[in-house]
Design a protein around this motif. Structure first.
Motif, PDB file in Angstrom:
ATOM      1  N   ALA A 186       0.837  -1.206   0.000  1.00  0.00           N
ATOM      2  CA  ALA A 186       0.000   0.000   0.000  1.00  0.00           C
ATOM      3  C   ALA A 186       0.866   1.248   0.000  1.00  0.00           C
ATOM      4  O   ALA A 186       1.866   1.326   0.713  1.00  0.00           O
ATOM      5  N   ALA A 187       0.456   2.241  -0.801  1.00  0.00           N
ATOM      6  CA  ALA A 187       1.182   3.504  -0.830  1.00  0.00           C
ATOM      7  C   ALA A 187       1.040   4.231   0.498  1.00  0.00           C
ATOM      8  O   ALA A 187       1.967   4.905   0.961  1.00  0.00           O
ATOM      9  N   LEU A 188      -0.132   4.090   1.128  1.00  0.00           N
ATOM     10  CA  LEU A 188      -0.392   4.702   2.434  1.00  0.00           C
ATOM     11  C   LEU A 188      -0.700   3.584   3.425  1.00  0.00           C
ATOM     12  O   LEU A 188      -1.764   2.963   3.348  1.00  0.00           O
ATOM     13  N   PRO A 189       0.210   3.297   4.356  1.00  0.00           N
ATOM     14  CA  PRO A 189      -0.003   2.198   5.302  1.00  0.00           C
ATOM     15  C   PRO A 189      -1.304   2.311   6.086  1.00  0.00           C
ATOM     16  O   PRO A 189      -1.881   1.302   6.491  1.00  0.00           O
TER      17      PRO A 189
ATOM     18  N   ASN B  51      -8.674   0.295   3.196  1.00  0.00           N
ATOM     19  CA  ASN B  51      -9.378  -0.382   2.106  1.00  0.00           C
ATOM     20  C   ASN B  51      -8.446  -1.424   1.482  1.00  0.00           C
ATOM     21  O   ASN B  51      -7.584  -1.113   0.660  1.00  0.00           O
ATOM     22  N   THR B  52      -8.601  -2.678   1.879  1.00  0.00           N
ATOM     23  CA  THR B  52      -7.702  -3.736   1.413  1.00  0.00           C
ATOM     24  C   THR B  52      -8.024  -4.218   0.001  1.00  0.00           C
ATOM     25  O   THR B  52      -7.278  -5.020  -0.559  1.00  0.00           O
TER      26      THR B  52
ATOM     27  N   PRO C 162     -10.783  -9.338  -8.581  1.00  0.00           N
ATOM     28  CA  PRO C 162     -10.548  -8.189  -9.455  1.00  0.00           C
ATOM     29  C   PRO C 162     -10.414  -6.902  -8.656  1.00  0.00           C
ATOM     30  O   PRO C 162     -10.855  -6.814  -7.503  1.00  0.00           O
ATOM     31  N   ALA C 163      -9.783  -5.903  -9.264  1.00  0.00           N
ATOM     32  CA  ALA C 163      -9.676  -4.585  -8.623  1.00  0.00           C
ATOM     33  C   ALA C 163     -11.081  -4.012  -8.413  1.00  0.00           C
ATOM     34  O   ALA C 163     -12.021  -4.364  -9.140  1.00  0.00           O
ATOM     35  N   PRO C 164     -11.240  -3.133  -7.423  1.00  0.00           N
ATOM     36  CA  PRO C 164     -12.579  -2.608  -7.098  1.00  0.00           C
ATOM     37  C   PRO C 164     -13.090  -1.594  -8.116  1.00  0.00           C
ATOM     38  O   PRO C 164     -13.254  -0.409  -7.810  1.00  0.00           O
ATOM     39  N   PHE C 165     -13.356  -2.079  -9.326  1.00  0.00           N
ATOM     40  CA  PHE C 165     -13.898  -1.238 -10.388  1.00  0.00           C
ATOM     41  C   PHE C 165     -15.148  -1.893 -10.949  1.00  0.00           C
ATOM     42  O   PHE C 165     -15.312  -3.120 -10.885  1.00  0.00           O
ATOM     43  N   THR C 166     -15.990  -1.112 -11.531  1.00  0.00           N
ATOM     44  CA  THR C 166     -17.215  -1.627 -12.145  1.00  0.00           C
ATOM     45  C   THR C 166     -16.903  -2.334 -13.459  1.00  0.00           C
ATOM     46  O   THR C 166     -15.811  -2.184 -14.028  1.00  0.00           O
TER      47      THR C 166
END
Length: 547
Positions: A47-50, A54-55, A63-67
């Motif tokens: 993660a860029a921000l530890p 949102n895992t 899949p990535a969280p996209f529609t």
């Protein structure tokens, strides 16, 4: 053009006007990249921000969280013609830090674009579009390259790239490899495609510091347009390359030419064994691994793996206690993360693989579901097995994978300077036809010349931050000893010595005290692997005349 890209302050990659949701795709890819930190050495993703809770951004099991609409926009963007062209490789690789992707009104850095593609490639693909994975993996090598390629690697990675002139399979990538890998080649469009490829192989066979390109050869059904030792790079190979093997040890090619038009290539090596039986792994009707949406079910792939294991057990050529380990190393080409330092996330852990392999192939073990880890294991099995047959040889412990065009009585040879063992077919008049490279357990680490490594030693591939490259190193883990020279080799021959240089922790330069060796004053290939040194060790070298 290479000088222009390397010296440019910024290179703009123009993908075309906005259409099919391209603005949405660029925005979403940039957002995905902003959530991640990529270790380009081992392909680790964090993660860029530890503090980001949102895992979903890091969960590669889904899949990535996209529609679905956003995934459709990715698909349309990745299918744009720009990504399929061969010449754009130098546009990207020579100007990576200064490259910017632009499509319609949207822009993002190439580095961020590549981060997003890497993440998508490691994730479970979306259910639609069905061929999303194969579209993604056509651009995967372009996006994940972060080191200077060898010529063989780049010829393989660009095999699906499009070019109108098949001579550019070679000419279009020369600027991307280090100077010695360019083999002194200068583009000459007065030559035919056959002459260009012939020239590459001749030059490669006589350059002592460069590994042989012979593993690029693949015998196909039907009439060969060129000699079997000349790869036809105009047609993508069916089998995936076998990486990071060292069947030749730290040796260099010993070659000569004969025949009309120099059409016979003579190489020196050992006849290690021969094929006594072959077993078809996958049905002929199954799709190429690049056509993922046409693959059979994971259950069918598991069935093929179980059938293969049963055939090995029936042959009774291996002790029962060794079977699982040896079969695993063969089927997965010994590409396990432990062989890289730092460990490479692209490859599975060996112990975990062998444990699940046993469960998936045990007829008495009930498998209720195919997990995400199972899918990765079966994916690798399918990719490695496609276009190949499982072979049994005259030496019971030497089993392996070879091109499915191999036959019984084909010779398995270890050749000086050639990283992979080669399947060679003897002819009635004493010549050999090249069938292709193979993976044979017990030959991949120079055993054909030097015998097996001690049980305490192993060869791994280690990353050097100073050069940004990977190097071979031999390690004895129990005592924590690392060395660049093969521990099976004895003292240097008389009149040879090790030359002091700044990178001697990565490789050894050898120098002869009184003479040049075949034009070289300094030699990175080990003089203990020269033909005369090997013959003194009692190695039964012979010359193979390839046609």
């Amino acid at each position: 053009m290479d000088d222009i890209y390397q010296s440019a302050e910024k290179v703009v990659i123009w993908l075309g006007p906005e259409e099919d949701g391209s603005n949405t795709a660029i925005e979403a890819l940039d957002r995905l990249a902003s959530k991640l930190v990529v270790d380009w050495v081992g392909h680790g993703i964090t993660a860029a921000l530890p503090q980001d809770t949102n895992t979903d951004w890091l969960d590669l099991g889904k899949p990535a969280p996209f529609t679905d609409d956003i995934y459709q926009s990715f698909y349309c963007l990745f299918k744009r013609s720009w990504f399929g062209r061969l010449w754009i490789w130098q546009e990207v690789l020579l100007a990576t830090d200064a490259a910017e992707v632009s499509c319609g009104d949207s822009t993002m850095t190439w580095t961020s674009f590549a981060k997003a593609v890497l993440s998508l490639g490691y994730r479970t693909p979306p259910p639609v579009p069905q061929d999303f994975s194969e579209v993604l993996f056509r651009i995967w090598p372009l996006c994940t390259t972060r080191h200077e390629y060898r010529l063989r690697e780049l010829l393989y990675e660009t095999r699906f790239a499009q070019c109108s002139d098949q001579r550019d399979r070679v000419y279009g990538i020369l600027s991307l490899v280090e100077e010695r890998e360019r083999l002194g080649i200068r583009p000459d469009y007065n030559k035919s495609v056959r002459d260009v490829y012939h020239d590459v192989m001749v030059r490669n066979s006589f350059v002592k510091e460069v590994r042989s390109l012979l593993p690029c050869c693949e015998l196909r059904d039907g009439t060969q347009a060129m000699a079997s030792w000349i790869p036809d790079w105009s047609v993508p190979r069916r089998c995936i390359d076998i990486w990071e093997s060292r069947a030749c040890g730290q040796s260099s090619t010993k070659a000569r030419l004969s025949g009309n038009g120099n059409n016979v290539l003579h190489l020196v090596g050992v006849r290690a064994t021969h094929v006594i039986r072959r077993f078809e792994i996958l049905p002929d009707t199954w799709a190429n691994p690049t056509q993922r949406h046409q693959w059979p079910s994971m259950w069918a792939i598991r069935g093929a793996m179980k059938k293969l294991v049963a055939a090995v057990q029936e042959a009774q050529l291996l002790p029962r206690v060794q079977q699982a380990e040896v079969i695993c190393r063969v089927l997965f080409l010994n590409q396990f993360s432990e062989r890289w330092e730092p460990k490479h996330e692209r490859f599975p852990r060996f112990e975990a693989t062998i444990k699940r392999f046993l469960e998936l192939t045990d007829s008495e073990h009930e498998v209720l579901d195919i997990t995400i880890n199972d899918k990765e294991l079966l994916d690798d099995f399918y990719s490695h097995a496609y276009g190949r047959a499982f072979i049994f040889t005259a030496k019971p412990n030497m089993i392996g994978l070879a091109p499915d065009t191999c036959r019984e009585n084909d010779c398995i040879a270890s050749l000086l300077g050639c990283d992979s063992p080669m399947v060679l077919r003897p002819t009635a008049d004493g010549y050999y036809t090249v069938v292709g490279e193979c993976y044979v357990h017990g030959l991949m680490e120079g055993e054909g010349f030097l015998g097996p490594l001690s049980a305490h030693w192993e060869r791994i591939v280690r990353y050097d931050e100073g050069t940004g490259s990977w190097y071979d190193v031999y390690v004895e883990r129990k005592r924590g000893i690392y060395q660049v020279e093969d521990p099976r080799l004895g003292p240097l021959p008389n009149d040879w010595y090790r030359e002091e240089h700044p990178k001697q922790h990565l490789y050894t330069n050898y120098r002869h005290r009184t003479r040049d060796v075949e034009g070289f004053t300094s030699y990175t290939c080990d003089p203990r692997m020269l033909p005369e040194s090997l013959r003194e060790r009692g190695v039964a070298l012979q010359e193979f005349a390839l046609i």
